[in-house]
Enzyme design. Structure first.
Site, PDB file in Angstrom:
ATOM      1  N   TYR A 156     -16.320  -8.563  19.572  1.00 36.61           N
ATOM      2  CA  TYR A 156     -14.731  -8.055  18.595  1.00 36.61           C
ATOM      3  C   TYR A 156     -14.686  -8.161  17.218  1.00 36.61           C
ATOM      4  O   TYR A 156     -15.134  -7.292  16.460  1.00 36.61           O
ATOM      5  CB  TYR A 156     -13.425  -8.436  18.895  1.00 36.61           C
ATOM      6  CG  TYR A 156     -12.453  -8.027  17.972  1.00 36.61           C
ATOM      7  CD1 TYR A 156     -11.339  -6.910  19.224  1.00 36.61           C
ATOM      8  CD2 TYR A 156     -11.568  -8.146  17.006  1.00 36.61           C
ATOM      9  CE1 TYR A 156     -10.034  -6.160  18.503  1.00 36.61           C
ATOM     10  CE2 TYR A 156     -10.370  -7.505  16.358  1.00 36.61           C
ATOM     11  CZ  TYR A 156      -9.746  -6.481  17.366  1.00 36.61           C
ATOM     12  OH  TYR A 156      -9.064  -6.061  16.966  1.00 36.61           O
ATOM     13  N   LYS A 160     -15.593  -4.819  14.593  1.00 37.77           N
ATOM     14  CA  LYS A 160     -15.036  -4.350  13.595  1.00 37.77           C
ATOM     15  C   LYS A 160     -15.946  -4.439  12.483  1.00 37.77           C
ATOM     16  O   LYS A 160     -15.417  -3.866  11.469  1.00 37.77           O
ATOM     17  CB  LYS A 160     -13.678  -5.075  13.964  1.00 37.77           C
ATOM     18  CG  LYS A 160     -12.710  -4.619  15.010  1.00 37.77           C
ATOM     19  CD  LYS A 160     -13.110  -3.562  15.082  1.00 37.77           C
ATOM     20  CE  LYS A 160     -11.153  -2.910  16.913  1.00 37.77           C
ATOM     21  NZ  LYS A 160     -11.111  -2.307  16.943  1.00 37.77           N
TER      22      LYS A 160
END
Length: 263
Positions: A156, A160
């Protein structure tokens, strides 16, 4: 001049069926836009769109943003229905919260496929439509996890961080044709998903380390996105806006997660 239905601006919001994405869609509707909500979960998307009670200005499109064919089809559908795209918000995202050694390659690829590839594909499909009507604005929804490392966020957080760099690339290349690109990095936001996955101890940790002492709201994220898409931000390009209550500035991790990882 008051915009007519055919000339009013159009916003495309991915991951628009719930939470932050739906709140962003509502902001655009409240500010005179027509809105296309894209989501892979049609079972949630269609009722959410119907609940907005504005069929003439809301288009619900089923789309997996990690699939190039589906993305191209979705943007063609938006173009055929509304005739333009002025704002694209790449909000669709997934997460896997596991230690590095337990994160499978398939999980890694799915997270990057949705969070990073999805923003690339949607932007690529939208740009020709934006250029046709003089430009527009892209806002990518990253995360505070893209600015600072955190436990259990290898896929994750990496996706990002890469999304932030993609935004800067977009700003440099697309700014020359009148398309601005910026990125929002939300801190903890009080969504239904957060309520499900954040334990009482984790929520307490966040309250302790966020200078404002609370979670953000979906409406606060939506307002920041709206600003970046508005004429008020006409000279803002290639910027990262952390909407996090000061969390990134605090530079402190979550004790509960560190403790659990050590056990």
């Amino acid at each position: 001049m008051t915009a007519t239905p055919s000339t009013s601006p159009v916003a495309v919001v991915t991951g628009g069926a719930r939470g932050i994405g739906l709140a962003i869609g509502k902001w655009f509707l409240a500010n005179g836009y027509r809105v296309a909500l894209l989501d892979v979960d049609s079972g949630t998307l269609l009722p959410a769109a119907a609940a907005l009670q504005d069929a003439g200005r809301v288009l619900a499109v089923h789309c997996d943003v990690a699939d190039p064919v589906q993305v191209q089809s979705a943007m063609e559908k938006v173009d055929a229905s509304f005739g333009r795209i002025d704002a694209l918000v790449n909000n669709a995202g997934v997460a896997v919260f596991k230690p590095i050694g337990e994160t499978t390659f398939e999980e890694w690829r799915r997270v990057l496929g949705v969070n990073l590839d999805g923003a690339f594909l949607c932007s690529q499909a939208c740009v020709p439509i934006m250029k046709r009507t003089g430009g527009g604005s892209i806002v990518n929804i990253a995360s505070i996890s893209g600015l600072r490392a955190s436990t259990l966020r290898v896929a994750y957080g990496t996706s990002k961080a890469a999304l932030i760099q993609l935004t800067k690339q977009q700003a440099v290349e697309l700014g020359t044709v009148g398309i601005r690109a910026n990125v929002i990095a939300p801190g903890p936001v009080d969504t239904e998903m957060a309520k499900l996955v954040h334990s009482v101890a984790i929520r307490s940790d966040y309250h302790d380390v966020i200078p404002l002492g609370r979670y953000g709201t979906v409406e606060e994220i939506a307002s920041a996105v709206g600003f970046l898409c508005s004429p008020a931000a006409s000279y803002v390009n290639g910027q990262v806006l952390a909407v996090d209550g000061g969390f990134e500035s605090a530079g402190v991790g979550l004790p509960t997660l560190r403790k659990n990882q050590a056990n």
